[in-house]
Design a protein around this motif. Sequence first.
Motif, mmCIF file in Angstrom:
data_model
loop_
_atom_site.group_PDB
_atom_site.id
_atom_site.type_symbol
_atom_site.label_atom_id
_atom_site.label_comp_id
_atom_site.label_asym_id
_atom_site.label_seq_id
_atom_site.Cartn_x
_atom_site.Cartn_y
_atom_site.Cartn_z
ATOM 1 N N ASP A 117 4.943 0.707 3.578
ATOM 2 C CA ASP A 117 3.574 0.541 3.078
ATOM 3 C C ASP A 117 2.617 0.215 4.221
ATOM 4 N N LEU A 118 3.096 -0.656 5.071
ATOM 5 C CA LEU A 118 2.270 -1.073 6.202
ATOM 6 C C LEU A 118 2.005 0.117 7.120
ATOM 7 N N ASN A 119 3.061 0.848 7.349
ATOM 8 C CA ASN A 119 2.973 2.061 8.152
ATOM 9 C C ASN A 119 1.853 2.989 7.639
ATOM 10 N N ALA A 120 1.848 3.198 6.346
ATOM 11 C CA ALA A 120 0.835 4.077 5.739
ATOM 12 C C ALA A 120 -0.570 3.515 5.954
ATOM 13 N N LEU A 121 -0.680 2.220 5.789
ATOM 14 C CA LEU A 121 -1.978 1.578 5.991
ATOM 15 C C LEU A 121 -2.478 1.794 7.417
ATOM 16 N N LEU A 122 -1.575 1.586 8.352
ATOM 17 C CA LEU A 122 -1.977 1.731 9.754
ATOM 18 C C LEU A 122 -2.435 3.148 10.057
ATOM 19 N N ARG A 123 -1.763 4.120 9.484
ATOM 20 C CA ARG A 123 -2.174 5.501 9.698
ATOM 21 C C ARG A 123 -3.575 5.745 9.140
ATOM 22 N N ARG A 124 -3.805 5.192 7.989
ATOM 23 C CA ARG A 124 -5.137 5.350 7.389
ATOM 24 C C ARG A 124 -6.208 4.722 8.281
ATOM 25 N N GLU A 125 -5.905 3.539 8.764
ATOM 26 C CA GLU A 125 -6.871 2.826 9.611
ATOM 27 C C GLU A 125 -7.111 3.594 10.918
ATOM 28 N N ARG A 126 -6.035 4.156 11.448
ATOM 29 C CA ARG A 126 -6.190 4.940 12.657
ATOM 30 C C ARG A 126 -7.066 6.171 12.406
ATOM 31 N N ALA A 127 -6.772 6.827 11.281
ATOM 32 C CA ALA A 127 -7.558 8.010 10.921
ATOM 33 C C ALA A 127 -9.029 7.646 10.782
ATOM 34 N N ALA A 128 -9.257 6.447 10.257
ATOM 35 C CA ALA A 128 -10.645 5.999 10.070
ATOM 36 C C ALA A 128 -11.255 5.488 11.362
ATOM 37 N N PHE A 155 5.445 -6.212 -3.677
ATOM 38 C CA PHE A 155 4.877 -6.089 -2.339
ATOM 39 C C PHE A 155 3.931 -4.899 -2.218
ATOM 40 N N ASP A 156 4.159 -3.922 -3.054
ATOM 41 C CA ASP A 156 3.391 -2.685 -2.954
ATOM 42 C C ASP A 156 1.886 -2.931 -3.056
ATOM 43 N N ALA A 157 1.534 -3.836 -3.959
ATOM 44 C CA ALA A 157 0.112 -4.023 -4.263
ATOM 45 C C ALA A 157 -0.670 -4.666 -3.123
ATOM 46 N N LEU A 158 0.042 -5.389 -2.240
ATOM 47 C CA LEU A 158 -0.643 -6.270 -1.302
ATOM 48 C C LEU A 158 -1.493 -5.552 -0.256
ATOM 49 N N LEU A 159 -1.152 -4.306 -0.006
ATOM 50 C CA LEU A 159 -1.883 -3.609 1.049
ATOM 51 C C LEU A 159 -2.959 -2.684 0.485
ATOM 52 N N LYS A 160 -3.148 -2.745 -0.831
ATOM 53 C CA LYS A 160 -4.192 -1.927 -1.432
ATOM 54 C C LYS A 160 -5.468 -2.734 -1.605
ATOM 55 N N GLY A 161 -6.495 -2.065 -2.014
ATOM 56 C CA GLY A 161 -7.747 -2.767 -2.258
ATOM 57 C C GLY A 161 -8.738 -2.586 -1.120
ATOM 58 N N ASP A 162 -9.856 -3.303 -1.224
ATOM 59 C CA ASP A 162 -10.983 -3.046 -0.328
ATOM 60 C C ASP A 162 -11.152 -4.020 0.829
ATOM 61 N N LEU A 163 -10.260 -4.953 0.954
ATOM 62 C CA LEU A 163 -10.471 -5.985 1.983
ATOM 63 C C LEU A 163 -10.460 -5.400 3.393
ATOM 64 N N PRO A 164 -11.094 -6.113 4.277
ATOM 65 C CA PRO A 164 -11.020 -5.754 5.701
ATOM 66 C C PRO A 164 -9.574 -5.798 6.175
#
Lengths: 226, 226, 226, 226
Positions: B154-165, B92-101
Amino acid sequence: MPQGDSRTDSDTCPGGRVCRRHAAGEDPAKRDQILQGAMKEFLEKGFDGASMNEICRAAGVSKGTLYVYFEDKLDLFVALVAREREAIFAGFDALLKGDLPLEDKLTRFGQRLASTICTDHVIQWQRTIAGIVDRMPELGARFYEAAAQRTHDDLNALLRRERAAGRLDVPDPERASAQFIELTVAGIWRARLFGKRRTDPEPDEIEASVASAVQVFMAAYGRTSG
Amino acid sequence: MPQGDSRTDSDTCPGGRVCRRHAAGEDPAKRDQILQGAMKEFLEKGFDGASMNEICRAAGVSKGTLYVYFEDKLDLFVALVAREREAIFAGFDALLKGDLPLEDKLTRFGQRLASTICTDHVIQWQRTIAGIVDRMPELGARFYEAAAQRTHDDLNALLRRERAAGRLDVPDPERASAQFIELTVAGIWRARLFGKRRTDPEPDEIEASVASAVQVFMAAYGRTSG
Amino acid sequence: MPQGDSRTDSDTCPGGRVCRRHAAGEDPAKRDQILQGAMKEFLEKGFDGASMNEICRAAGVSKGTLYVYFEDKLDLFVALVAREREAIFAGFDALLKGDLPLEDKLTRFGQRLASTICTDHVIQWQRTIAGIVDRMPELGARFYEAAAQRTHDDLNALLRRERAAGRLDVPDPERASAQFIELTVAGIWRARLFGKRRTDPEPDEIEASVASAVQVFMAAYGRTSG
Amino acid sequence: MPQGDSRTDSDTCPGGRVCRRHAAGEDPAKRDQILQGAMKEFLEKGFDGASMNEICRAAGVSKGTLYVYFEDKLDLFVALVAREREAIFAGFDALLKGDLPLEDKLTRFGQRLASTICTDHVIQWQRTIAGIVDRMPELGARFYEAAAQRTHDDLNALLRRERAAGRLDVPDPERASAQFIELTVAGIWRARLFGKRRTDPEPDEIEASVASAVQVFMAAYGRTSG
DNA sequence: AATGAATGAGTGTTCATTCAT
DNA sequence: CATGAATGAACACTCATTCAT
């Protein structure tokens, strides 16, 4: 395919014997007393782990008496689940009626729902039921329905009404109902079910969770945001 | 207070004996064979309902052999849960990485998650674990964590990144993560758990459910809607 | 250090539960029947060699019934030993009382003692007890005491009285008591215990052995020989 | 009548196979190592309570190896008893020879005998043997004989010589031998056997006990007292 | 109607012994 | 020759259920 015991398909005794056996003049108070003792044991140990001996002790009844009121372990369990199922989800119907604004209704309903299904007692029931579903699929399904029919379905009806009234822009009320319900306990219920959290959530937490659920729901389906 | 057997607190044998006992030259293939047989039995009957005799038969091993590889029923169960827990939630870890929108990421992740946890096999595990949580709280908690740490976090981390961006307006990413996860399986997973639905959901249904989840999520937390 | 099971420290059930459990209206005849069957098995096979299944068969009782009357194998064994211990050594107290001359008293007492403890049945008990002493030291000690307190101690008291009356010149009555007892079965008992002799000694032999014991004892401690 | 396994009738393997099997080039040191490990286990748990697994562990040998050196559990036990039997009672023969006065000889012999058979290690052996005599009567008898032949018989011969020399007035030397032996451990050995006393007797106590035994013996059978 | 003693098949676990490596 | 994994019968003990009282 796993095939549950046929008795689980019905809350009544096999062959509808309920009437004959239970009309005979048995004491409903004693019946309740037995169910009460059985609940403690079934919730703590699960269906297989529970011991009829222990149930007798907990209920303060003799073996013989127990077997007068219930055919066997399964019969007792089924009767108990039926009783609790109704007791837990009683009164949900009323929550979505009345004149309040939609968001208040959702909040009131959500708070009651969330606090109910995250309660220690209800969580224990959900675990117990989940643990036996494989062998008694009907029993699990009916437990689920008892909840669904009084929450999901009522909510569904409300959403259709609100849509008809032009106050909601919800393409699939069925799905939206389910979504709202899940949102109210997001991050709480599942952790409770699997024992990650071992205490009832505080009222604040429920409130905050439901408030956020309502917000998200309205952001997604509210007319003004369209 | 529920008190789990201390062995459930650790996946290893007590005192870290794993090494000594299992390094002795035991056959890992046979160990797997036993675990395989045990899985069938535990999933069908639950921990208490499962019979060591039946497990031996299912695994094609003798009683004595089984007890060379595992200390007792609990040890076997704990080892099995540990194995499956890792297997189910691997990757599952890999699914939220990468460059997709973001929305594509959420969709990809949501589909994988929803289809995984609604699978017959995983549903059976969840039922089995839930059924024993009262007596083995640690075991349930760890099962939950295995899922949470690989999804929620993992999702949590993604959301924080998106918020920061500046691409998300999410006040509480923690809660938002949980909400998204619940949304993806809204109306499906719980019905599956309690046996109301007995077959794996079709891919279409998963897709539709996840699509709706993403929509609701973005409506609530997307920047443009702020 | 050998560590006896704590239950062997007491003849009663733990916590004095004897009363509660056994007063419940259980059938004392059935209890005896079980003890009888258990005796056969324990005496023939020893504590470890005895099989509960076999005991049930020998007693003509079902497994479940046995476990209503006795907590477990150890409880049964302890109860049995307690019963037999009392039965075997009953009535020794009276033998040293009355008006007979010392030598007649010693003879009467010696004969009864020697014939009792060389009996097949008692020898079997002594073997059985000896075999388990390492793991149940208390049980062995109590068995020994039951014999000692009714023989050695009574004899000891008699010797003191005789010394006080000036009819014996015995510096250490304690030791003299032990010596007399050993003399009565010299060459017989030990051979019986270790199976060198497999049949009960004939009355003649007992008589001769005791007569010699009395002679030696009087030669050593009698006043006339002083 | 209880019938011991035929193998207990002989210290050698059945059919005199000893030669063939043990001549094959087995390592006597390893054999001893196994016996050493087995001793610990048999003495602590008795024949039935002892576990072959545990013996292997204690001896540091694998199962397979053990079964190369010994046919089965019984064979191992029999061999062990034979070895210990000889070891314990070695050297007693010499004690009654030489030029010392009778009372000194008796004292020296009595002290050695008493201190030997009241030793923890020997007491444990006696318990272990006693516990199994019912099912292996031959084994017990031989154990007894090993002691008797080196004590009782030697003493018997001495007494006859002394009688012939006119220094003793002993009508039945056979019985007198047995009596002397019992006197030396009167009040001590039996208490040790049944666990009433759990520690080796102090040398003082042995000395006093033997001194008293010699005194009583001489009072009864000495020429001067005739 | 109510009791709880009785049943015996079932449980999880251990055992002495064997045999492929 | 030595190993220790494998066997399956036997172990002590528990169970849901029955039935004489």
